[in-house]
Design a protein around this motif. Sequence first.
Motif, PDB file in Angstrom:
ATOM      1  N   ILE A   1       0.846  -1.200   0.000  1.00 15.67           N
ATOM      2  CA  ILE A   1       0.000   0.000   0.000  1.00 15.67           C
ATOM      3  C   ILE A   1       0.882   1.251   0.000  1.00 15.67           C
ATOM      4  CG2 ILE A   1      -1.671   1.343   1.372  1.00 15.67           C
ATOM      5  CD1 ILE A   1      -2.903  -1.182   0.118  1.00 15.67           C
ATOM      6  N   ASN A   2       1.900   1.247   0.848  1.00 12.72           N
ATOM      7  CA  ASN A   2       2.809   2.387   0.935  1.00 12.72           C
ATOM      8  C   ASN A   2       3.488   2.646  -0.411  1.00 12.72           C
ATOM      9  OD1 ASN A   2       4.380   4.448   2.287  1.00 12.72           O
ATOM     10  ND2 ASN A   2       6.090   3.022   2.167  1.00 12.72           N
ATOM     11  N   GLY A   3       3.996   1.608  -1.038  1.00 11.78           N
ATOM     12  CA  GLY A   3       4.692   1.768  -2.305  1.00 11.78           C
ATOM     13  C   GLY A   3       3.790   2.298  -3.408  1.00 11.78           C
ATOM     14  N   VAL A   4       2.599   1.727  -3.520  1.00 15.59           N
ATOM     15  CA  VAL A   4       1.667   2.150  -4.574  1.00 15.59           C
ATOM     16  C   VAL A   4       1.238   3.593  -4.360  1.00 15.59           C
ATOM     17  CG1 VAL A   4      -0.632   1.772  -5.567  1.00 15.59           C
ATOM     18  CG2 VAL A   4       0.856  -0.188  -5.072  1.00 15.59           C
ATOM     19  N   LEU A   5       0.827   3.929  -3.149  1.00  7.28           N
ATOM     20  CA  LEU A   5       0.354   5.291  -2.901  1.00  7.28           C
ATOM     21  C   LEU A   5       1.485   6.310  -2.968  1.00  7.28           C
ATOM     22  CD1 LEU A   5      -2.388   4.763  -0.170  1.00  7.28           C
ATOM     23  CD2 LEU A   5      -2.679   5.143  -2.637  1.00  7.28           C
ATOM     24  N   ASP A   6       2.686   5.902  -2.631  1.00  6.41           N
ATOM     25  CA  ASP A   6       3.824   6.805  -2.776  1.00  6.41           C
ATOM     26  C   ASP A   6       4.054   7.128  -4.251  1.00  6.41           C
ATOM     27  OD1 ASP A   6       6.043   8.309  -1.607  1.00  6.41           O
ATOM     28  OD2 ASP A   6       7.307   6.864  -2.660  1.00  6.41           O
ATOM     29  N   ARG A   7       3.982   6.117  -5.116  1.00  2.00           N
ATOM     30  CA  ARG A   7       4.121   6.364  -6.565  1.00  2.00           C
ATOM     31  C   ARG A   7       2.990   7.254  -7.076  1.00  2.00           C
ATOM     32  NH1 ARG A   7       5.820   1.068  -6.129  1.00  2.00           N
ATOM     33  NH2 ARG A   7       3.853   0.146  -6.808  1.00  2.00           N
ATOM     34  N   LEU A   8       1.773   6.992  -6.597  1.00  2.00           N
ATOM     35  CA  LEU A   8       0.642   7.805  -7.023  1.00  2.00           C
ATOM     36  C   LEU A   8       0.783   9.243  -6.527  1.00  2.00           C
ATOM     37  CD1 LEU A   8      -2.051   7.954  -8.516  1.00  2.00           C
ATOM     38  CD2 LEU A   8      -3.162   7.244  -6.385  1.00  2.00           C
ATOM     39  N   SER A   9       1.270   9.406  -5.321  1.00  2.00           N
ATOM     40  CA  SER A   9       1.434  10.766  -4.783  1.00  2.00           C
ATOM     41  C   SER A   9       2.480  11.540  -5.577  1.00  2.00           C
ATOM     42  CB  SER A   9       1.792  10.730  -3.295  1.00  2.00           C
ATOM     43  OG  SER A   9       3.089  10.215  -3.083  1.00  2.00           O
ATOM     44  N   SER A  10       3.445  10.855  -6.174  1.00  2.00           N
ATOM     45  CA  SER A  10       4.430  11.532  -7.023  1.00  2.00           C
ATOM     46  C   SER A  10       3.758  12.139  -8.250  1.00  2.00           C
ATOM     47  CB  SER A  10       5.526  10.558  -7.465  1.00  2.00           C
ATOM     48  OG  SER A  10       6.278  10.161  -6.349  1.00  2.00           O
ATOM     49  N   LYS A  11       2.691  11.535  -8.699  1.00  2.00           N
ATOM     50  CA  LYS A  11       1.950  12.063  -9.849  1.00  2.00           C
ATOM     51  C   LYS A  11       0.930  13.116  -9.424  1.00  2.00           C
ATOM     52  CE  LYS A  11       2.382   7.986 -12.706  1.00  2.00           C
ATOM     53  NZ  LYS A  11       1.722   7.153 -13.681  1.00  2.00           N
ATOM     54  N   LEU A  12       0.182  12.835  -8.356  1.00  2.00           N
ATOM     55  CA  LEU A  12      -0.910  13.724  -7.958  1.00  2.00           C
ATOM     56  C   LEU A  12      -0.466  14.878  -7.065  1.00  2.00           C
ATOM     57  CD1 LEU A  12      -3.727  11.113  -7.204  1.00  2.00           C
ATOM     58  CD2 LEU A  12      -3.352  12.424  -9.295  1.00  2.00           C
ATOM     59  N   ARG A  13       0.627  14.699  -6.357  1.00  2.62           N
ATOM     60  CA  ARG A  13       1.078  15.705  -5.394  1.00  2.62           C
ATOM     61  C   ARG A  13       2.552  16.053  -5.610  1.00  2.62           C
ATOM     62  NH1 ARG A  13      -1.908  15.799  -0.416  1.00  2.62           N
ATOM     63  NH2 ARG A  13      -4.019  15.147  -0.849  1.00  2.62           N
ATOM     64  N   GLU A  14       2.960  16.123  -6.838  1.00  2.00           N
ATOM     65  CA  GLU A  14       4.365  16.341  -7.182  1.00  2.00           C
ATOM     66  C   GLU A  14       4.944  17.578  -6.482  1.00  2.00           C
ATOM     67  OE1 GLU A  14       7.307  16.820 -11.038  1.00  2.00           O
ATOM     68  OE2 GLU A  14       5.151  16.752 -11.344  1.00  2.00           O
ATOM     69  N   ALA A  15       4.253  18.712  -6.575  1.00  2.00           N
ATOM     70  CA  ALA A  15       4.744  19.962  -5.967  1.00  2.00           C
ATOM     71  C   ALA A  15       4.860  19.821  -4.451  1.00  2.00           C
ATOM     72  CB  ALA A  15       3.819  21.119  -6.329  1.00  2.00           C
ATOM     73  N   GLU A  16       3.876  19.194  -3.840  1.00  3.21           N
ATOM     74  CA  GLU A  16       3.900  19.011  -2.387  1.00  3.21           C
ATOM     75  C   GLU A  16       5.076  18.131  -1.988  1.00  3.21           C
ATOM     76  OE1 GLU A  16       1.139  17.150   1.190  1.00  3.21           O
ATOM     77  OE2 GLU A  16       0.297  17.309  -0.833  1.00  3.21           O
ATOM     78  N   LYS A  17       5.332  17.082  -2.744  1.00  2.00           N
ATOM     79  CA  LYS A  17       6.451  16.186  -2.428  1.00  2.00           C
ATOM     80  C   LYS A  17       7.789  16.897  -2.608  1.00  2.00           C
ATOM     81  CE  LYS A  17       6.447  11.794  -2.893  1.00  2.00           C
ATOM     82  NZ  LYS A  17       6.385  10.400  -3.311  1.00  2.00           N
ATOM     83  N   GLN A  18       7.886  17.765  -3.608  1.00  2.00           N
ATOM     84  CA  GLN A  18       9.124  18.517  -3.826  1.00  2.00           C
ATOM     85  C   GLN A  18       9.391  19.468  -2.662  1.00  2.00           C
ATOM     86  OE1 GLN A  18      11.454  18.074  -6.148  1.00  2.00           O
ATOM     87  NE2 GLN A  18      10.247  16.356  -6.889  1.00  2.00           N
ATOM     88  N   GLN A  19       8.340  20.090  -2.149  1.00  2.00           N
ATOM     89  CA  GLN A  19       8.494  21.015  -1.021  1.00  2.00           C
ATOM     90  C   GLN A  19       8.900  20.271   0.242  1.00  2.00           C
ATOM     91  OE1 GLN A  19       4.779  23.089  -0.716  1.00  2.00           O
ATOM     92  NE2 GLN A  19       5.373  24.651  -2.188  1.00  2.00           N
ATOM     93  N   ALA A  20       8.486  19.022   0.373  1.00  2.00           N
ATOM     94  CA  ALA A  20       8.763  18.250   1.579  1.00  2.00           C
ATOM     95  C   ALA A  20      10.218  17.786   1.649  1.00  2.00           C
ATOM     96  CB  ALA A  20       7.836  17.045   1.659  1.00  2.00           C
ATOM     97  N   LYS A  21      10.919  17.833   0.524  1.00  2.00           N
ATOM     98  CA  LYS A  21      12.317  17.348   0.504  1.00  2.00           C
ATOM     99  C   LYS A  21      13.249  18.287   1.186  1.00  2.00           C
ATOM    100  CE  LYS A  21      12.059  14.431  -3.523  1.00  2.00           C
ATOM    101  NZ  LYS A  21      12.545  14.145  -4.855  1.00  2.00           N
TER     102      LYS A  21
END
Length: 136
Positions: A116-136
């Motif tokens: 579940i973690n792996g799949v949703l993490d990949r999906l979040s890279s597509k749907l929440r790309e900007a948010e994930k970039q800010q979190a780095k």
Amino acid sequence: MSQTLQAAYAAKRKARRFAVHEIEARTRVENAMHKVDLNYYHELLTQVVAQHEALDELLIPVLDRELNALDGVELATLRLGAYELRDHLEVPYRVVLDEAIELAKHFGGADSHKYINGVLDRLSSKLREAEKQQAK
């Protein structure tokens, strides 16, 4: 579309609504719901079911297996996570992932939370790309 076919679709739609209503009614009776956001509960229960095809379309590209190969709990958890990632931007993606992992640990198989973690993490890279970039 013939009237017979339209009537059949309408009857199935009513059956689905009654099924979801029954699930919701039973859940409310059998559980202490006084600390639950009932509007959010109702939204998740109805909208994840109503939008399952669109949610599946989001999930298919990030899965490593066919949808029909997923356990029912995994599929439901992934759909719920996909819905929140797509429609509830106010919920941080990490919270969506953490909540899905906890659901999988509680209701799923032994290691389903990792999947579940792996799949949703990949999906979040597509749907929440900007948010994930800010979190780095």
